[in-house]
Design a protein around this motif. Structure first.
Motif, PDB file in Angstrom:
ATOM      1  N   GLN A 123      15.796  27.306 -50.643  1.00 55.97           N
ATOM      2  CA  GLN A 123      15.564  26.245 -51.612  1.00 55.97           C
ATOM      3  C   GLN A 123      16.809  25.376 -51.791  1.00 55.97           C
ATOM      4  N   ALA A 201       5.711  18.309 -50.327  1.00 51.23           N
ATOM      5  CA  ALA A 201       7.106  18.199 -49.902  1.00 51.23           C
ATOM      6  C   ALA A 201       7.949  17.399 -50.876  1.00 51.23           C
ATOM      7  N   ARG A 203       8.159  17.946 -53.979  1.00 52.17           N
ATOM      8  CA  ARG A 203       8.607  18.804 -55.073  1.00 52.17           C
ATOM      9  C   ARG A 203      10.025  19.301 -54.839  1.00 52.17           C
ATOM     10  N   ARG A 206      10.278  24.253 -53.235  1.00 50.18           N
ATOM     11  CA  ARG A 206       9.437  24.284 -52.044  1.00 50.18           C
ATOM     12  C   ARG A 206       8.768  25.653 -51.925  1.00 50.18           C
ATOM     13  N   ASP A 208       5.128  28.099 -51.795  1.00 47.92           N
ATOM     14  CA  ASP A 208       3.750  28.099 -51.329  1.00 47.92           C
ATOM     15  C   ASP A 208       2.828  28.127 -52.537  1.00 47.92           C
TER      16      ASP A 208
END
Length: 599
Positions: A123, A201, A203, A206, A208
Motif C-alpha cells: 500500500q 484504482a 482509491r 488498494r 480487494d
C-alpha cells in the motif's frame, strides 16, 4: 551540518568547491509515480486553519457540507483540518492556545499531495507538503512530521504546521501507512487523493473489495505492518518536500538535503516515527523533537502491544480499587462503574485473579499492574482510555497490523463494520475518522463476544494469548512487533524527547524513558524533559476536572522546537529537565509562569 553544507554550496556556486566536504545526500527513495495534486489556499482558505480561524476551530459543530452525500474536496479538507486540530490541541477558552503559546494567524500558500511508495509495500502512504507564500528562501527550512495515532494526513497540523508555517518553513506530512481512507467493502467505495469518495484504482487503499462485507482500515489491513517502516515514511515525506519546493520555486537553486534545514517532529505515534527516522545514517536530518513517543526501545522498555493488552484486561478491575476512590475519572457517577466490577469477576473466572471478593480482586489487579511497571499516575490517567474503550480498539487494530491479516481475517474474530447504510456518513470518513474505529459510523465487531455483563473478555484473552502463547499467528504477531524495535539516533544528530509522567496511554516508563536512557548510553546527543502533571491527551483538557489536574504538553513541544532551531543556529542544546508545572485552578487561565518551561 546544515550550515556547513550551505557554506559549501555557496562555494560550489563560486570558486571554492575544492575546499568543501561532500554534502550528505540521501539515497534515491522514489515518492510518487504521478504528478502531485497542487492546490492554492489563500483569501479565506489558508494552510493552517482552512479559513476557520480560532473561532471556527473552537466551534463544537464541524464545518458543514453543502451536499452531505457529495462533499467537495475543499469541504472535506476544511473538515479534516477542524477534526485534527480538535483531536490534538486544547483550544478551549482558558487553555492558553493563541495567548500563552501557539499562533493561528492565516498562512496563505500551496499544498502538494501525492502517494508515496515504500519499496516492497503493498500500500502507498499519503504525503503532503504545505509551502507558505512567505517561505524563507534565504534560510530554507522544512519541518517534517508524521501523524499522531493512526490519523489522516492532517494529523500533525496542530504541532508541525502551527510551529513551522508561521516561521516561513515548508511543512511535510505523512500518514505513515495508516490514515482515514477507509473502504466500504460492500460497495468498493474508499477515498481518492483529494479525499472525495472513489472506487477501484483511484482509491488510496488498494484492497480487494470482494474480500469481505465489512470496512477495511489501512492501519489494520494493509498487510504491510506499516509501523516497521515509520522511519522510511518520514524520510519519503522529507524527500517529497524537496521536490515540492523545486516545483514551487523553479527559479531557485535546487532544494537538496544539505542546503535545506530539516527538523522532524511528532507526537505519540508520530513521535515514534521521527525517532525511527533519526536512526538513518545518511545525514539528511538536522534535528528531531519527539513528544510522548510510542517507541519500542528494547531493553528496559515494553512494546505497545504487550502493555496495551495487559491494560485492556486488567485496568478496568484495577481502577475499582479503593486507592482510586477520590479520582473523578474512576468514579464518574460517584461509584465504581458496574462494568469494572464485572471485569474483576471475569478475570477471576478465567483464572487470572486468585482473590474471591470484588474489593480483593481490584487490589490484586492493581498490584499486578504496579508490579509490571505502571505508576499510579499513569493508571489514573489511564482511566480515560478505559472510559472510552480505547484499549480494546487499539489492540484489535494493532494485532491485525502486526500479524499482517486482511480485513476478512482479523485475529480473534474481530472486524470493522459500518453502522447503518448512510452514504453521507461514508462520504465523510476521510475527514471525520481517527484511523482506528470505532467512530465516524464504523464499529468494532466481535465474533466471539461473551454473554453477560462483560462480553469483551473472550476476545481480549485471545489477543493477550497472541503475545504470551504459541501458534503460527502468535509467532507472526511477535515477529511484527520485533520489526518495530528502535535503534539509537545517528551519531551527532541532536534530539529532544519530551514525555509526560502521568501519561496513561504511552507510559513514560515503558517508552520515552528507556529510549532516552539507551540513546545516551550509546553516546548520542539527546536531551530528555520529564513533565509532571502531563498526560497524553491535550484535547481532553477542555474538561474542567482535567484542566485542574493536568497541564498541556503542546507548549513544551513548541518550546522544544524553538530550542532545537536555536541550537541549529549555534546555541547550545538545553539541558535535561525534570519539570514541575503548576496546573491552573478552576476558573483560571493557563499562565506561562505555571508551565515552568526549561531555560
Amino acid at each position: 551540518m546544515t550550515r556547513t553544507s550551505i557554506a559549501c554550496l555557496s562555494g560550489l556556486l563560486g570558486l571554492a568547491a575544492a575546499a568543501c566536504a561532500p554534502v550528505p545526500v540521501a539515497p534515491e527513495l522514489p515518492v510518487a509515480s504521478e504528478a502531485p495534486r497542487v492546490t492554492a489556499h489563500r483569501a479565506g482558505d489558508d494552510l493552517l486553519t482552512a479559513g476557520l480561524g480560532a473561532d471556527g476551530l473552537r466551534a463544537a459543530i464541524p464545518p458543514a457540507f453543502a451536499d452531505p452525500a457529495a462533499p467537495t474536496a475543499g469541504e472535506l479538507r476544511r473538515r479534516a483540518i477542524w477534526a485534527n486540530w480538535r483531536g490534538i490541541a486544547d483550544l478551549a477558552p482558558g487553555g492558553g492556545y493563541g495567548e500563552v503559546y501557539g499562533r493561528l494567524d492565516p498562512v496563505p500558500g500551496r499544498e502538494y499531495h501525492a502517494y508515496a511508495h515504500i519499496p516492497g509495500a503493498r500500500q502507498p502512504h499519503r504525503v503532503l507538503v504545505q509551502v507558505p507564500d512567505a517561505f524563507d528562501r534565504d534560510a530554507r527550512c522544512v519541518v517534517v512530521a508524521a501523524s499522531s495515532g493512526s490519523r489522516g494526513i492532517y494529523g500533525a497540523i496542530a504541532l508541525a504546521g502551527a510551529w513551522g508555517l508561521p516561521r516561513g518553513c515548508a511543512v511535510a506530512y505523512t500518514d505513515k501507512g495508516a490514515g482515514t481512507g477507509y473502504v466500504d467493502l460492500a460497495t468498493g467505495q474508499g477515498a481518492g487523493l483529494d479525499g472525495r469518495p472513489a472506487t477501484g484504482a483511484a482509491r488510496e487503499f488498494r484492497v480487494d473489495a470482494a474480500a469481505d462485507r465489512g470496512v477495511a482500515v489501512k492501519h489494520a489491513h494493509s498487510q504491510d505492518n506499516p509501523e516497521a517502516d515509520w522511519g522510511l515514511h518520514v524520510k519519503q515525506a522529507a524527500t517529497f518536500a524537496l521536490e515540492a519546493l523545486d516545483r514551487a520555486f523553479p527559479d531557485a537553486p535546487p532544494h537538496r538535503f544539505g542546503n535545506v534545514r530539516v527538523i522532524a517532529v511528532g507526537v505519540s505515534n508520530g513521535g515514534g516515527a521521527v525517532l525511527r527516522a533519526a536512526e538513518d545514517g545518511e545525514g539528511w536530518l538536522d534535528g528531531v523533537v519527539a513528544i510522548s513517543p510510542n517507541v519500542h526501545p528494547g531493553e528496559g522498555g515494553r512494546p505497545l502491544y504487550d502493555y496495551a493488552t495487559e491494560a485492556a484486561l486488567l485496568m478496568p478491575c484495577a481502577l475499582a480499587a479503593e486507592d482510586f476512590d477520590a479520582l473523578p475519572m474512576a468514579r464518574p457517577q460517584g461509584a465504581v462503574p458496574p462494568a469494572w466490577r464485572a471485569r474483576c469477576a471475569s478475570l477471576h473466572a478465567a483464572g487470572l485473579l486468585e482473590a474471591t471478593t470484588p474489593a480483593a480482586q481490584a487490589r490484586e489487579a492493581h498490584a499486578r499492574l504496579r508490579a509490571a511497571g505502571w505508576s499510579d499516575a499513569a493508571l489514573e490517567a489511564g482511566a480515560l482510555s478505559v472510559a472510552f474503550d480505547l484499549w480494546r480498539s487499539i489492540v484489535a487494530t494493532y494485532a491485525s497490523a502486526y500479524a499482517r491479516t486482511p480485513a476478512g481475517g482479523m485475529p480473534c474474530g474481530y472486524a470493522f463494520r459500518a453502522e447503518g447504510d448512510d452514504p453521507a456518513q461514508r462520504a465523510a470518513w476521510w475527514a471525520d475518522a481517527s484511523g482506528i474505529p470505532p467512530g465516524a459510523g464504523v464499529a468494532l465487531a466481535e465474533a466471539h463476544a461473551g454473554d453477560g455483563a462483560d462480553p469483551h473478555v473472550p476476545g481480549l484473552l485471545c489477543l493477550r494469548r497472541l503475545w504470551t502463547g504459541d501458534g503460527a499467528q502468535a509467532e507472526a504477531l511477535r515477529a511484527g512487533v520485533a520489526a518495530t524495535r528502535a535503534g539509537p539516533p545517528r551519531p551527532g544528530l541532536p534530539v529532544i524527547v519530551v514525555h509526560g509522567l502521568d501519561d496513561g496511554l504511552i507510559p513514560e516508563a515503558f517508552s520515552g524513558g528507556p529510549y532516552a536512557a539507551r540513546a545516551r548510553a550509546a553516546g548520542r546527543d539527546l536531551r530528555y524533559w520529564r513533565v509532571h502533571h502531563a498526560q497524553h491527551f491535550d484535547a481532553f483538557l477542555g474538561l474542567p476536572a482535567l484542566a485542574a489536574r493536568y497541564v498541556p504538553l503542546m507548549p513544551y513541544a513548541y518550546h522544544a522546537l524553538d530550542r532545537m532551531a536555536a541550537h541549529l543556529d549555534g546555541a547550545p542544546l538545553p539541558e535535561d529537565a525534570e519539570i514541575e508545572p503548576v496546573p491552573r485552578r478552576p476558573g483560571e487561565t493557563l499562565a506561562v509562569e505555571g508551565l515552568r518551561l526549561p531555560e
